[in-house]
Design a protein around this motif. Structure first.
Motif, PDB file in Angstrom:
ATOM      1  N   ALA A  64     -14.337  30.918 -41.689  1.00 16.43           N
ATOM      2  CA  ALA A  64     -14.083  31.861 -41.160  1.00 16.43           C
ATOM      3  C   ALA A  64     -13.653  30.163 -40.512  1.00 16.43           C
ATOM      4  N   VAL A  65     -12.409  30.432 -38.913  1.00 20.77           N
ATOM      5  CA  VAL A  65     -11.756  28.495 -38.445  1.00 20.77           C
ATOM      6  C   VAL A  65     -12.561  29.308 -36.681  1.00 20.77           C
ATOM      7  N   ASP A  66     -12.491  27.554 -36.441  1.00 19.37           N
ATOM      8  CA  ASP A  66     -12.810  27.751 -34.793  1.00 19.37           C
ATOM      9  C   ASP A  66     -11.311  27.878 -34.448  1.00 19.37           C
ATOM     10  N   VAL A  67     -11.688  27.484 -32.805  1.00 25.10           N
ATOM     11  CA  VAL A  67     -10.633  27.130 -32.031  1.00 25.10           C
ATOM     12  C   VAL A  67      -9.879  25.836 -31.649  1.00 25.10           C
ATOM     13  N   GLY A  68      -9.000  25.748 -31.379  1.00 31.71           N
ATOM     14  CA  GLY A  68      -8.293  25.054 -31.610  1.00 31.71           C
ATOM     15  C   GLY A  68      -7.326  23.925 -32.245  1.00 31.71           C
ATOM     16  N   ASN A  69      -6.934  23.093 -31.418  1.00 30.84           N
ATOM     17  CA  ASN A  69      -5.977  21.796 -32.824  1.00 30.84           C
ATOM     18  C   ASN A  69      -6.140  22.494 -34.412  1.00 30.84           C
ATOM     19  N   ASN A  70      -6.542  22.427 -34.528  1.00 31.53           N
ATOM     20  CA  ASN A  70      -7.612  22.357 -36.245  1.00 31.53           C
ATOM     21  C   ASN A  70      -6.903  24.666 -36.857  1.00 31.53           C
ATOM     22  N   THR A  71      -7.268  24.644 -35.269  1.00 32.34           N
ATOM     23  CA  THR A  71      -7.141  26.469 -35.812  1.00 32.34           C
ATOM     24  C   THR A  71      -5.516  26.375 -36.288  1.00 32.34           C
ATOM     25  N   TYR A  72      -4.352  25.410 -35.041  1.00 34.17           N
ATOM     26  CA  TYR A  72      -2.833  26.056 -35.418  1.00 34.17           C
ATOM     27  C   TYR A  72      -2.458  25.158 -36.811  1.00 34.17           C
ATOM     28  N   SER A  73      -3.631  24.706 -36.859  1.00 29.36           N
ATOM     29  CA  SER A  73      -3.453  23.508 -37.879  1.00 29.36           C
ATOM     30  C   SER A  73      -2.741  24.672 -39.360  1.00 29.36           C
ATOM     31  N   PHE A  74      -4.494  25.076 -39.288  1.00 26.76           N
ATOM     32  CA  PHE A  74      -4.714  26.320 -40.556  1.00 26.76           C
ATOM     33  C   PHE A  74      -3.878  27.333 -40.778  1.00 26.76           C
ATOM     34  N   GLY A  75      -3.279  27.431 -39.618  1.00 26.54           N
ATOM     35  CA  GLY A  75      -2.639  28.810 -39.564  1.00 26.54           C
ATOM     36  C   GLY A  75      -0.835  28.587 -39.960  1.00 26.54           C
ATOM     37  N   ARG A  76      -0.736  26.954 -39.786  1.00 29.89           N
ATOM     38  CA  ARG A  76       1.025  26.559 -40.379  1.00 29.89           C
ATOM     39  C   ARG A  76       0.768  26.172 -41.616  1.00 29.89           C
ATOM     40  N   TYR A  77      -0.442  25.232 -42.006  1.00 30.80           N
ATOM     41  CA  TYR A  77      -0.398  25.067 -43.698  1.00 30.80           C
ATOM     42  C   TYR A  77      -1.382  25.371 -44.576  1.00 30.80           C
ATOM     43  N   PHE A  78      -2.153  26.277 -44.193  1.00 30.41           N
ATOM     44  CA  PHE A  78      -3.108  26.703 -45.394  1.00 30.41           C
ATOM     45  C   PHE A  78      -2.017  28.165 -45.458  1.00 30.41           C
ATOM     46  N   GLU A  79      -2.194  27.830 -47.125  1.00 31.98           N
ATOM     47  CA  GLU A  79      -1.728  29.108 -47.578  1.00 31.98           C
ATOM     48  C   GLU A  79      -2.911  29.639 -48.698  1.00 31.98           C
ATOM     49  N   THR A  80      -3.224  30.926 -48.180  1.00 32.81           N
ATOM     50  CA  THR A  80      -4.121  32.172 -48.831  1.00 32.81           C
ATOM     51  C   THR A  80      -3.863  32.397 -50.146  1.00 32.81           C
ATOM     52  N   LYS A  81      -5.058  32.541 -50.720  1.00 40.78           N
ATOM     53  CA  LYS A  81      -4.627  33.087 -52.862  1.00 40.78           C
ATOM     54  C   LYS A  81      -5.495  34.316 -52.611  1.00 40.78           C
ATOM     55  N   GLY A  82      -5.525  34.888 -51.245  1.00 41.18           N
ATOM     56  CA  GLY A  82      -6.559  36.183 -51.161  1.00 41.18           C
ATOM     57  C   GLY A  82      -8.017  36.110 -50.919  1.00 41.18           C
ATOM     58  N   GLN A  83      -7.955  34.782 -49.460  1.00 37.68           N
ATOM     59  CA  GLN A  83      -9.032  33.986 -49.418  1.00 37.68           C
ATOM     60  C   GLN A  83      -9.348  35.308 -47.770  1.00 37.68           C
ATOM     61  N   ARG A  84     -10.203  35.836 -47.866  1.00 34.40           N
ATOM     62  CA  ARG A  84     -10.261  36.214 -46.311  1.00 34.40           C
ATOM     63  C   ARG A  84     -11.378  35.651 -44.925  1.00 34.40           C
ATOM     64  N   VAL A  85     -10.347  35.831 -43.879  1.00 37.56           N
ATOM     65  CA  VAL A  85      -9.992  34.788 -42.711  1.00 37.56           C
ATOM     66  C   VAL A  85     -10.518  35.631 -41.927  1.00 37.56           C
ATOM     67  N   LEU A  86     -11.323  35.165 -40.941  1.00 39.36           N
ATOM     68  CA  LEU A  86     -12.330  34.955 -39.959  1.00 39.36           C
ATOM     69  C   LEU A  86     -12.058  34.023 -38.144  1.00 39.36           C
TER      70      LEU A  86
END
Length: 657
Positions: free
Chosen positions: A497-519
């Motif tokens: 579960a991701v919040d709102v803000g710079n942390n969210t943009y960074s998560f979108g760009r840099y985190f590489e999923t391997k089957g995780q479900r994102v909310l």
């Protein structure tokens, strides 16, 4: 007499000094216990005037040293031994209960508890169970006590689970996330007035992101509707815009049918349903049966028309560079979508809300498209000669190119061509569409190898991410370093579960999923979503076999976590296995960035924060603070290994997003 009574311990003699009164509870009976002149006495705790709490009053001496218990609200007096007022009027006296002292323990005698009389609230709670309500998030209060007791009975019967939150807004966000993750509604319970209005932000999050939720709000008594009694607001009007269905439960209502209609609207419309429970009708007796979904719900499969299938095949078989753009609306059909992409040899781009629906290490995955995305997805959007969109809403945040040929498939007809016309809008359930066309796909012989191009583009992006790590200037850790580690060690089946803000943009760009479900809070984009959403996701892992055992991770900035920080104590109370990753940069970094971009001065975005790791420990959770990149992995891995709530506070640079 004692042989006919239940003797219930209410404390010890040392609890109450001579000449004092206090409130005690025997079973569910509130009692004013008094100690005076060496005697012990017990009477009903509620003053007959306005139910003032006599146990919070005092012992007063009258004429001849006579003792009286005085109500703290309006000064009514009662004889502690007889319950009579000074005038002795029978109609204003209090019930008296026998008292005995054994050793230093005090017992009050009550008549044996009568069998529970089934109420309207019981009938409706039983109906909720039948319709699949498994979890209730809420706060028990004075205008929902009858309903809360009915929920308690279902919890004690093992048919429901209840989570008592610290702020009603968190309850609504938790229920919203539960609905987004499972497609099934959870309930949120509040009192009238401010408790109910505190739900609204989280309910709007559910509404705009198409998540089913059942809101249950208490209300003042029916006889004081309108004149402006304490906490009396027009809840029907307050919830009219946010709810697809909102009804007041009256004594003359068809109570089971109201639950059926509320649940049908939540499930079929994937929306918010709301029931208002006036205080006085919650405990009305009922012998009516509960409702159930049998015979009330049709199958959800909508098959595409033959003409639409033929037109789609003509467009797809003529395209050399088709791409798939997948949104959150397709979350339950990814096996069929992935198989279709493999047949087409087409990249699969996702919206930000759809991040993780296809693992980034899948050969066809192209990552997230748009503001929170990667240059991989943007490159393939630019090169595409046909776009097949599945369950997307065409948000401007995503940026699907409107001038390219587009096939749009959605089970919601109002979503088709919502913002602009598309070449082929298809009303269908997405899995049924994929099944209908897959067998007749014929790729052009001269189509380029887009899968090979994908591998090249991923390598270019990963190389660039490595170079960005060198941008750190000693003001904090680069967010790319955090998500590089988390990409490597987060369990492949985790729920994030991701919040709102710079942390969210960074998560979108840099985190590489391997089957995780994102909310996430998609269309509403509400700060504060992250941790309450993780609570909702954790609750879902307790309810559904396909989610059991999955780790829940939440990510926020310091601004987002600061919205509902005390919910960490909720997680501790219920033993929630949640790992919270908090990117601490001391400001509302996204807003600072927007101020600079708009050529505004940066103003009032700085934050005064505690040590969040220390705060976590005070709350009873595991807490750890990280100040250097080489400590990230050990801290995150330790937190992930803990079975219970944990918080990892990572000091970051607001400019390195």
């Amino acid at each position: 007499m004692s042989e006919q009574l239940d003797w219930i311990s209410v404390g010890h003699t040392s609890d109450l000094p001579e000449g004092r009164v206090k409130t005690v509870t025997a079973r569910t009976t509130s009692i004013c216990l008094s100690h005076f002149d060496g005697q012990w006495a017990a009477m009903n705790n509620h003053c007959p005037h306005q139910r003032g709490p006599l146990g919070e009053g005092s012992i007063e001496r009258g004429e001849g040293g006579k003792c009286w218990i005085r109500c703290p609200w309006h000064g009514w007096d009662f004889d502690p031994l007889t319950g009579k007022p000074p005038g002795g009027h029978e109609d204003s006296g209090q019930d008296i209960y026998p008292v005995k002292v054994e050793g230093d323990e005090i017992f009050v005698g009550l008549e044996p508890e009568p069998p529970h009389e089934r109420t309207v609230s019981d009938q409706m709670a039983e109906s909720m169970v039948n319709w699949g309500i498994k979890h209730v998030f809420g706060m028990v209060g004075h205008s929902n006590l009858g309903l809360a007791d009915a929920i308690r009975m279902r919890v004690e019967a093992g048919e429901m689970k209840y989570i008592g939150i610290r702020h009603e807004g968190a309850a609504a966000f938790a229920a919203s996330a539960y609905g987004k993750l499972t497609g099934h509604p959870a309930a949120c319970l509040t009192i009238a007035g401010p408790g109910a209005t505190n739900l609204l932000t989280g309910l709007w999050d559910a509404k705009v992101d198409r998540a089913p939720v059942l809101a249950l709000t208490g209300q003042v008594q029916t006889q004081v509707f309108g004149p402006g009694a304490f906490q009396d607001i027009d809840l029907a009007s307050a919830f009219a815009a946010v709810s697809k269905f909102s009804q007041t439960v009256l004594s003359t209502s068809n109570h089971s049918e109201l639950v059926s209609l509320a649940m049908k609207n939540a499930l079929v419309q994937q929306d918010v349903a709301h029931l208002i429970f006036p205080d006085d009708m919650q405990t009305n007796p009922s012998d009516k049966p509960a409702s159930a979904p049998d015979g009330r719900m049709g199958r959800a499969v909508v098959k595409p028309s033959d003409d639409d299938v033929a037109d789609a095949l003509k467009m797809l078989n003529g395209a050399k560079r088709p791409i798939l753009v997948v949104g959150h609306g397709a979350w339950d059909h990814m096996d069929a979508i992935t198989a279709l992409a493999e047949i087409l040899g087409a990249p699969v781009l996702t919206t930000f809300k759809g991040k993780g629906l296809i693992a980034d290490d899948h050969p066809n995955a192209a990552g997230v498209l748009g503001r929170s995305g990667t240059p991989i997805a943007s490159w393939f959007m630019n090169e595409a000669d046909l776009i097949l969109t599945l369950g997307t809403s065409f948000s401007n945040h995503t940026g699907i190119a409107p001038k390219k040929p587009i096939i749009q498939v959605d089970y919601e007809r109002m979503q088709l061509g919502k913002f602009h016309s598309v070449d082929l809008p298809i009303w269908a359930e997405i899995g049924a569409f994929c099944e209908a066309i897959s067998a007749d796909i014929n790729r052009p012989a001269d189509a380029p190898d887009q899968i090979g191009e994908l591998a090249d583009r991923w390598q270019i992006w990963r190389d660039e991410k490595e170079t960005r790590l060198g941008e750190a200037a000693g003001k904090g850790i680069h967010s790319a370093a955090i998500f590089k580690v988390l990409s490597r060690i987060a369990p492949p089946d985790a729920i994030i579960a991701v919040d709102v803000g710079n942390n969210t943009y960074s998560f979108g760009r840099y985190f590489e999923t391997k089957g995780q479900r994102v909310l996430m809070s998609g269309y509403l984009g509400s700060i504060g979503f992250g941790f309450p959403a993780a609570m909702g996701a954790w609750a879902a892992t307790q309810d559904f076999d396909w989610l059991k055992g999955r780790k829940v991770i939440s990510i926020s900035g310091d601004g987002g976590f600061g919205q509902y920080p005390m919910e960490l104590t909720t997680a501790v109370k219920y033993g929630m296995d949640i790992t919270h990753v908090l990117l601490h940069n001391g400001e509302l970094g996204k807003i600072s960035k927007e101020q600079r971009s708009g050529e505004w001065p940066v103003w009032e975005t700085n934050l005064h924060n505690p040590s969040f790791a220390a705060f976590a420990k005070i709350c009873g959770a595991h807490g750890e603070k990280v100040v250097s990149p080489d400590a990230i992995e050990a801290a995150l891995q330790k937190a992930l290994d803990v079975e219970g709530p944990t918080l990892v506070e990572i000091m970051t640079d607001a400019d390195l997003v």
